[in-house]
Design a protein around this motif. Structure first.
Motif, mmCIF file in Angstrom:
data_model
loop_
_atom_site.group_PDB
_atom_site.id
_atom_site.type_symbol
_atom_site.label_atom_id
_atom_site.label_comp_id
_atom_site.label_asym_id
_atom_site.label_seq_id
_atom_site.Cartn_x
_atom_site.Cartn_y
_atom_site.Cartn_z
ATOM 1 N N TRP A 124 0.789 -0.742 -0.342
ATOM 2 C CA TRP A 124 -0.429 0.059 -0.164
ATOM 3 C C TRP A 124 0.952 1.289 -0.289
ATOM 4 N N TRP A 143 3.540 9.954 6.473
ATOM 5 C CA TRP A 143 3.302 9.166 5.228
ATOM 6 C C TRP A 143 5.843 9.811 3.888
ATOM 7 N N LEU A 148 -4.425 5.257 6.783
ATOM 8 C CA LEU A 148 -5.714 4.828 6.826
ATOM 9 C C LEU A 148 -6.797 6.007 6.807
ATOM 10 N N TYR A 158 -1.735 6.298 11.008
ATOM 11 C CA TYR A 158 -3.644 7.335 10.588
ATOM 12 C C TYR A 158 -3.755 8.370 11.985
ATOM 13 N N GLN A 187 5.901 -2.588 6.085
ATOM 14 C CA GLN A 187 4.837 -1.755 5.303
ATOM 15 C C GLN A 187 4.485 -0.969 6.494
ATOM 16 N N ILE A 233 2.313 -0.018 11.922
ATOM 17 C CA ILE A 233 1.193 0.453 12.386
ATOM 18 C C ILE A 233 1.572 1.798 13.345
ATOM 19 N N VAL A 292 -4.887 3.357 2.640
ATOM 20 C CA VAL A 292 -5.469 1.972 2.970
ATOM 21 C C VAL A 292 -6.973 1.648 4.218
ATOM 22 N N LEU A 306 -6.916 -2.981 5.915
ATOM 23 C CA LEU A 306 -6.145 -3.621 6.864
ATOM 24 C C LEU A 306 -5.852 -4.345 8.347
ATOM 25 N N VAL A 323 1.867 1.748 7.746
ATOM 26 C CA VAL A 323 0.237 2.654 8.182
ATOM 27 C C VAL A 323 0.290 3.158 8.529
#
Length: 285
Positions: free
Chosen positions: A8, A111, A125, A99, A95, A28, A12, A17, A97
């Motif tokens: 991703w 990011w 997310l 949020y 990977q 995460i 995502v 997720l 992620v």
């Protein structure tokens, strides 16, 4: 399951997720933060978070607040930031992620930090903590126990501009896109910085326009909107800015979601522009 396990790189969805929480390469990171109460996000994370999530503090982890004259949230140096990645258990193959509980702007900062290190497998997310909890997906209060693998990388300096570089960029006919709300851009209000207005020559694209009903617009809709804004320019000719280099990353994420890669960041943004009182200020549309 192979489709779910693929990398991703922009956003995502929560349901996707949720079925990949046991994925061995997944890390995460909770980026919840409040400018009004800088401790609130971390306190919220301690109470409850997506299972296994580490915590990244905007000012302690995603900025270097010791740097003067570079805006309210100065860009960190790569070595210090990579040490944080190591502590969170992030490896170059991870990977990631990210949020938050706002609209993705704090997560988008992480990011873009990772993207400028050359890390491709990082996503935000969609809908963040709000959507995750509204769907009744699992939460935890347990701390993360990261694996230790040292992260070593350097930022792509060509995508990070200071105020002098932005002046040169504009003089050469480049595009500067300001992500702040329209009233701040026009100079009608300024809740955070000492002077209201915008950089002469900048255009306004409020980052909130990337969203609809709390989630990112579709890649196709974002592509239509940004292509209209760019008016034939290559994305590499675009520099994104905001108040301090945070919400601008939301526009950079939205552009990449739209397939428009290569735009740059004015790291100090408006607060960095104002560090030199001799720089011009524009108001109005």
């Amino acid at each position: 399951m192979e489709g779910v396990m693929a990398g991703w790189t922009t956003v995502v969805q929560a349901d996707i997720l949720s079925v990949a929480l046991e994925r061995p390469d997944l890390v995460i990171v909770d980026c919840r933060f409040s400018l009004i109460d800088p401790n609130l996000g971390e306190q919220s994370w301690r109470r409850s978070h997506i299972p296994g999530a580490a915590y990244a503090h905007l000012e302690r982890d995603l900025s270097d607040m010791s740097r003067k004259g570079e805006g309210r949230h100065p860009w960190p140096d790569a070595e210090t930031f990579c040490a944080k990645l190591t502590r969170w258990g992030i490896a170059p193959s991870s990977q990631v992620v990210a949020y938050d509980d706002a609209d993705g702007a704090y997560a988008a900062r992480l990011w873009f930090l990772l993207r400028t290190l050359g890390h491709e497998k990082v996503a935000v997310l969609d809908g963040g903590w709000t959507r995750w909890t509204s769907l009744g997906l699992p939460v935890s209060s347990l701390p993360r126990e990261p694996a230790s693998q040292r992260y070593v990388a350097s930022f792509d300096a060509s995508r990070l501009l200071d105020a002098d570089a932005v002046e040169a960029h504009l003089a050469a006919g480049g595009m500067l896109v300001d992500a702040r709300a329209a009233a701040r851009f026009r100079g009608e209000e300024e809740p955070l910085d000492k002077v209201a207005g915008h950089v002469p020559g900048a255009v306004n694209r409020p980052y909130a326009n990337n969203m609809a009903d709390g989630r990112f617009k579709s890649p196709m809709q974002l592509a239509d909107e940004y292509r209209a804004l760019l008016a034939g320019r290559d994305p590499s000719e675009v520099v994104a800015m905001c108040g301090s280099g945070v919400t601008a990353c939301h526009n950079l994420l939205a552009m990449e979601r739209a397939g428009l890669r290569g735009a740059k960041l004015f790291t100090g943004s408006w607060s960095g522009w104002l560090a030199d009182q001799r720089r011009p200020v524009a108001t109005g549309a």
